[in-house]
Design an enzyme around this catalytic site. Structure first.
Site, PDB file in Angstrom:
ATOM      1  CE  LYS A 123      -4.299  -1.911   1.266  1.00  0.00           C
ATOM      2  NZ  LYS A 123      -5.545  -2.101   2.336  1.00  0.00           N
ATOM      3  NE  ARG A 133      -7.386  -8.740   0.236  1.00  0.00           N
ATOM      4  CZ  ARG A 133      -6.820  -8.014  -0.706  1.00  0.00           C
ATOM      5  NH1 ARG A 133      -6.047  -7.116  -0.550  1.00  0.00           N
ATOM      6  NH2 ARG A 133      -7.488  -8.150  -2.005  1.00  0.00           N
TER       7      ARG A 133
END
Length: 294
Positions: free
Chosen positions: A204, A244
């Site tokens: 991210k 994840r």
């Protein structure tokens, strides 16, 4: 949890697994590398992404879910739509991973209650095209916990059982930068709320900013896997239920390290007993007078 993006516009892999055959092959590779769960998604939630028609999302996701389940995988469907969630669970998906926590589709809670699927409720404030404008918090950890608690109440009212619920602090969603770090540093506070916690930091933007070069250019997504594995280790050590990730092998090793580290910790020391007072503990004479051995 290994990520299987069946999308043409993912921020991390740019549509490499867009066809059903490629997506299934990728999922099987992730299983071989140590994934416990495969998260299949047919709609990108990258910043600025536009929604796709539900028919397109179903066409992308269901063939992949069918084949991965047939091949023995435990499958999660990454969707905010009740219709997609219901169809995927009917095809064998065990988990519904909803980045909106039920806020994007009022019918989602009813589907989760009716199917009995495990449900990941993520902290969310708006769709991908507006979420960066919603990064306003007094105390991001307290605010996220409060807003997730509201989602839990709504799920319970719809008949969802506590044992179905997993919480996700929503890293990167309405949190483009520094707001993510307190959530990770204080993850035990979220774990202490009593529900399993999923952490999705993989590749991210906030990791890209952390790894920026000397000119301030963020590291590209594929250069963030080392940092992702570091987050995986810290999240596992802090009590996360699952991480994840896009790249499995590094995070599998990281979680193993965290487990070994955690298991090797000594038991917390209790208060002194009546027979053990500070006056009776041995004294380091050198330390007591300020000297240390060379």
């Amino acid at each position: 949890m290994g990520v299987v993006n069946v999308t043409p516009d993912s921020f991390s892999d740019g549509g490499r697994w867009f066809t059903p055959g490629a997506a299934v092959a990728h999922g099987l590779t992730l299983l071989e590398q140590g994934a416990d769960l495969l998260d299949v998604g047919g709609e990108s939630t990258r910043p600025g992404a536009r929604r796709v028609p539900v028919e397109d999302e179903l066409a992308r996701v269901l063939p992949v879910v069918d084949e991965l389940v047939r091949r023995g995988a435990t499958v999660s469907v990454d969707t905010t739509r009740a219709a997609v969630a219901r169809a995927a669970v009917e095809r064998g998906a065990a988990v519904v991973n909803d980045v909106s926590g039920g806020l994007a589709d009022d019918a989602m809670a009813g589907v989760v209650a009716a199917t009995g699927a495990v449900y990941v409720a993520m902290h969310w404030r708006g769709h991908a095209d507006v979420m960066d404008d919603l990064d306003r918090y007094d105390d991001v950890v307290a605010d996220v916990r409060r807003e997730l608690a509201a989602r839990v109440r709504a799920l319970r009212e719809a008949g969802v059982r506590d044992e179905q619920i997993v919480l996700d602090p929503g890293l990167g969603f309405a949190k483009p930068g520094a707001s993510n770090w307190p959530l990770l540093a204080r993850l035990p506070e979220l774990v202490a709320d009593g529900f399993p916690v999923l952490v999705g930091a993989s590749r991210k933007r906030f990791l890209g900013h952390l790894l920026a070069d000397a000119d301030g250019h963020p590291a590209p997504p594929l250069a963030r896997d080392g940092a992702t594995a570091a987050v995986s280790a810290l999240a596992a050590a802090s009590g996360a239920w699952c991480v994840r990730v896009h790249e499995i092998a590094g995070s599998v090793d990281a979680v193993r390290v965290a487990a070994a580290w955690r298991d090797a910790r000594p038991a917390p020391l209790g208060p002194p007993t009546d027979d053990e007072t500070m006056d009776e503990l041995p004294v380091d004479e050198d330390a007591a007078d300020g000297r240390r051995p060379q």
